[in-house]
Each structure stands twice: as C-alpha cells, then as structure tokens.
Motif scaffolding. Sequence first.
Motif, PDB file in Angstrom:
ATOM      1  N   SER A 176     -36.484 -10.748  28.578  1.00 57.59           N
ATOM      2  CA  SER A 176     -35.632  -9.400  27.826  1.00 57.59           C
ATOM      3  C   SER A 176     -34.165  -9.727  27.667  1.00 57.59           C
ATOM      4  N   PHE A 177     -33.853  -9.206  26.633  1.00 58.24           N
ATOM      5  CA  PHE A 177     -32.533  -9.245  26.216  1.00 58.24           C
ATOM      6  C   PHE A 177     -31.690  -8.107  27.009  1.00 58.24           C
ATOM      7  N   GLU A 178     -32.338  -7.371  27.790  1.00 58.08           N
ATOM      8  CA  GLU A 178     -31.882  -6.154  28.379  1.00 58.08           C
ATOM      9  C   GLU A 178     -30.687  -5.458  27.510  1.00 58.08           C
ATOM     10  N   SER A 179     -29.358  -5.355  27.962  1.00 59.50           N
ATOM     11  CA  SER A 179     -28.332  -4.682  27.309  1.00 59.50           C
ATOM     12  C   SER A 179     -27.599  -5.370  26.444  1.00 59.50           C
ATOM     13  N   GLY A 180     -28.161  -6.789  26.200  1.00 57.12           N
ATOM     14  CA  GLY A 180     -27.316  -7.768  24.978  1.00 57.12           C
ATOM     15  C   GLY A 180     -26.386  -8.615  25.852  1.00 57.12           C
ATOM     16  N   LYS A 181     -26.289  -8.572  27.317  1.00 54.88           N
ATOM     17  CA  LYS A 181     -25.403  -9.334  28.100  1.00 54.88           C
ATOM     18  C   LYS A 181     -26.097 -10.597  28.135  1.00 54.88           C
ATOM     19  N   MET A 182     -25.188 -11.864  28.460  1.00 52.46           N
ATOM     20  CA  MET A 182     -25.633 -13.335  28.825  1.00 52.46           C
ATOM     21  C   MET A 182     -26.466 -13.203  30.248  1.00 52.46           C
ATOM     22  N   THR A 183     -26.144 -12.546  31.163  1.00 51.09           N
ATOM     23  CA  THR A 183     -26.621 -12.496  32.518  1.00 51.09           C
ATOM     24  C   THR A 183     -27.139 -11.198  32.798  1.00 51.09           C
ATOM     25  N   VAL A 184     -28.307 -11.190  33.919  1.00 51.06           N
ATOM     26  CA  VAL A 184     -28.752  -9.769  34.352  1.00 51.06           C
ATOM     27  C   VAL A 184     -29.100 -10.103  35.722  1.00 51.06           C
ATOM     28  N   VAL A 185     -28.939  -9.282  36.753  1.00 52.06           N
ATOM     29  CA  VAL A 185     -29.351  -9.126  38.038  1.00 52.06           C
ATOM     30  C   VAL A 185     -30.594  -8.450  38.253  1.00 52.06           C
ATOM     31  N   THR A 186     -31.739  -9.137  38.876  1.00 54.43           N
ATOM     32  CA  THR A 186     -32.860  -8.513  38.878  1.00 54.43           C
ATOM     33  C   THR A 186     -32.789  -7.479  40.258  1.00 54.43           C
ATOM     34  N   GLU A 187     -33.871  -6.847  40.321  1.00 56.70           N
ATOM     35  CA  GLU A 187     -34.019  -6.021  41.696  1.00 56.70           C
ATOM     36  C   GLU A 187     -33.698  -6.490  42.874  1.00 56.70           C
ATOM     37  N   THR A 188     -34.395  -7.855  42.813  1.00 57.71           N
ATOM     38  CA  THR A 188     -34.264  -8.568  44.143  1.00 57.71           C
ATOM     39  C   THR A 188     -32.801  -9.244  44.406  1.00 57.71           C
ATOM     40  N   GLY A 189     -31.995  -8.805  43.501  1.00 58.73           N
ATOM     41  CA  GLY A 189     -30.775  -9.639  43.429  1.00 58.73           C
ATOM     42  C   GLY A 189     -30.305 -11.041  43.011  1.00 58.73           C
ATOM     43  N   LYS A 190     -31.354 -11.388  42.112  1.00 59.82           N
ATOM     44  CA  LYS A 190     -31.489 -12.704  41.651  1.00 59.82           C
ATOM     45  C   LYS A 190     -30.658 -12.605  40.201  1.00 59.82           C
ATOM     46  N   ARG A 191     -29.725 -13.426  39.959  1.00 59.76           N
ATOM     47  CA  ARG A 191     -29.073 -13.340  38.699  1.00 59.76           C
ATOM     48  C   ARG A 191     -29.712 -14.321  37.588  1.00 59.76           C
ATOM     49  N   LEU A 192     -30.272 -13.732  36.591  1.00 57.78           N
ATOM     50  CA  LEU A 192     -30.990 -14.731  35.549  1.00 57.78           C
ATOM     51  C   LEU A 192     -30.027 -14.518  34.117  1.00 57.78           C
ATOM     52  N   PHE A 193     -30.340 -15.631  33.444  1.00 61.44           N
ATOM     53  CA  PHE A 193     -29.730 -15.724  31.904  1.00 61.44           C
ATOM     54  C   PHE A 193     -30.530 -15.007  31.196  1.00 61.44           C
ATOM     55  N   ILE A 198     -29.377 -18.587  25.241  1.00 56.89           N
ATOM     56  CA  ILE A 198     -30.051 -19.333  24.280  1.00 56.89           C
ATOM     57  C   ILE A 198     -29.841 -19.257  22.872  1.00 56.89           C
ATOM     58  N   VAL A 199     -29.939 -17.925  22.305  1.00 61.54           N
ATOM     59  CA  VAL A 199     -29.307 -17.835  21.122  1.00 61.54           C
ATOM     60  C   VAL A 199     -27.834 -18.241  20.601  1.00 61.54           C
ATOM     61  N   MET A 200     -27.011 -18.004  21.628  1.00 57.23           N
ATOM     62  CA  MET A 200     -25.626 -18.437  21.553  1.00 57.23           C
ATOM     63  C   MET A 200     -25.461 -19.914  21.372  1.00 57.23           C
ATOM     64  N   ILE A 201     -26.245 -20.736  22.210  1.00 59.26           N
ATOM     65  CA  ILE A 201     -26.400 -22.031  22.027  1.00 59.26           C
ATOM     66  C   ILE A 201     -26.634 -22.536  20.756  1.00 59.26           C
ATOM     67  N   ALA A 202     -27.972 -21.834  20.143  1.00 58.65           N
ATOM     68  CA  ALA A 202     -28.602 -22.142  18.979  1.00 58.65           C
ATOM     69  C   ALA A 202     -27.361 -21.898  17.972  1.00 58.65           C
ATOM     70  N   ILE A 203     -26.752 -20.865  17.819  1.00 60.93           N
ATOM     71  CA  ILE A 203     -25.658 -20.369  16.994  1.00 60.93           C
ATOM     72  C   ILE A 203     -24.496 -21.456  16.969  1.00 60.93           C
ATOM     73  N   GLY A 204     -24.237 -21.749  18.118  1.00 64.20           N
ATOM     74  CA  GLY A 204     -22.927 -22.731  18.292  1.00 64.20           C
ATOM     75  C   GLY A 204     -23.178 -24.155  17.845  1.00 64.20           C
TER      76      GLY A 204
END
Length: 329
Positions: A176-193, A198-204
């Motif tokens: 999910s894009f969540e709030s539009g940020k690059m990373t998000v922290v799950t309920e278990t405390g794991k940080r995910l991109f 990926i979109v920024m890499i494609a655009i860049g």
Amino acid sequence: MNVSTWVWAVTLVALVAVLAVDLLIIGRRPHEPSMKESGTWVGIYVGFALLFGVGVWVTAGGNYAAEFYTGWLTEYSLSVDNLFVFVIIMARFAVPRKFQQKVLLIGIVLALLMRGAFIAAGAALISEFSWVFYLFGAFLVYTAINLLKEGENDEEDFKENILIRWAKKALPVSSSFESGKMTVVTETGKRLFTPMLIVMIAIGTTDLLFALDSIPAIFGITKEPYLVFTANVFALMGLRQLFFLLGGLLEKLVYLNIGLAAVLAFIGVKLFLEALHTNSLPFINGGHEVHWAPEIPIWLSLLIILGTLGVATAASLMKTSRDRKKELV
C-alpha cells in the motif's frame, strides 16, 4: 552574453524560492488539483517565462531573447512528451490521484538536478572541443529516428529498467502507498518501503534518459549556459500542473512524436552545419572551416519549430476528432 555571478545567484535564489513555495503547498495538502487551479498555475509559470524573455531582451538584446524563447519552447515541447511516460508510470504502479502531484513534483526536482549537471558538463565540453557538436547532432538525429519508430504511447512503451527490477526484488516493499511516504512501520515494528520509492526510481531514471535528449537539443539553439539552464527550468516548472490540466488531451496528441522527431532532426542538422563553421577535425576539409555550409538564423529556427509543433498538434486533434465521429456512426 556576459552573466555576472550576482545575476546567477539572484536567478537561482528566485527559482529555488518558487520551488520551495510549491513544495510547501504540496506537503501541506496532497490532493488532485482542479482544472481551475491547474490552469492558473500553468498560466503563472508561462507568464514568468514570457516576462523573463522580455528581461533578456531589455538587458542583452533581441537575439538572446529569441534564443531563450526558442529554447524554452523546444524544452517545453519535450517536457510534454515526458508527460506521456509519467502517465504510463502512474498507471503501471497504480499511484492514487491524490499522491500524483507529489510524485510529479519530486520527479521535476530530480530532472532539474540532472539537467543542471548535464548543462555544466555540456558547457565545459563545448568550450574545450567544438567538434562535440558533431556528436550532439548525430545523437539528436538518432533520437529523432527512434521517435519515428515508436507507435502510439501505451503501457508497453515503458520497460522496467534493471534498477527498478532490482529494487522490487531486493527491498522489502509494502503493498500500500499508505500516506504517500517512502517508508512505513508495521504493527510489528518492521520498517518497509512503500511503492512510492519504486515510483520515484522509475521517474528518476526516466528523467535521466530525457535529460540526455533535451540538453543537446537546446545547445543546438543557444550556447549560453545561462539561457540553457533558465529555459530548462521554466520548461519544467508547471509541468505537474500541465499534467492535470491536459488530462485526456495527452492521448489525443497522436502525432506529437512525429512533430518532436522533426524538431530534433532539424536541430541535429543545424548542429552539424554549425560544427562545420568551426570545424577543427583534420579529416574534414583539412581541419578548416567549411564555408559553403549555410547558417540558420535563430528567427528561422523559431518559425520552423513553432510551425512543426503547430502542424503536429492540429493534425493530431483533427485525427482524433475524425476517429471519434467514426465511432459514433
């Protein structure tokens, strides 16, 4: 054209200030802009470019102003072609409409940084090696041929490069894009991109490829680094608003690739002719200037580019109008 350090500094501060205001607006309220909002901003940015050209006219003369306007028009047209790829990337990664402004703005900032680096490198090469115009001309003609080979823009035109494929496989990416940020922290405390990375890499990476086309094109119009840089900046500022303003019209510009191919081929030939005037390669005319090569004035270049793009746009709209009438019959 002599541009003092303080003029460069004032220009850079002013342009950064405009970008900062844009960033603050986007950061405060991510949303899908209305036609009125988009049209207003596009009008403001176009107005800035026109006023800047008047300033160049007053301070440096009509010829430099014509070079700026011609370069700006060429870069603006190439930027519209960028939008086709941006549309495909947005669709491919299913970017929510409310986050598309943010993606476009970051993409434009990346494009400015990349083009700034290419402009500096190009100016340094030109000052040292006049024969580089032969390479620029050949590259533009090659690009024009590739544009002619392309069909209508669809999702198959965008191929995921090796960097995108690596990022999707190697990085932990959420669904999910969540709030539009690059990373998000799950309920278990794991940080995910998020997919936003990926979109920024494609655009860049796409911006990098387009910079390779646009910089030789504008150096074929003006050799002044200040005009090259400002024409590129004004062409990119307002690109995200133009994205929302044009909307479905992008799909109707079916002959834009042909028009751009003709413009790039023309500038490529113009670069070849100019290189012949300053020739220093020993295997061409014994290393001497080629006097028979015609010189194309900037006013004629402006007319040819305007006419070519105008014909391509008009022909595109006529074709889509005829196709729509056939579907209704």
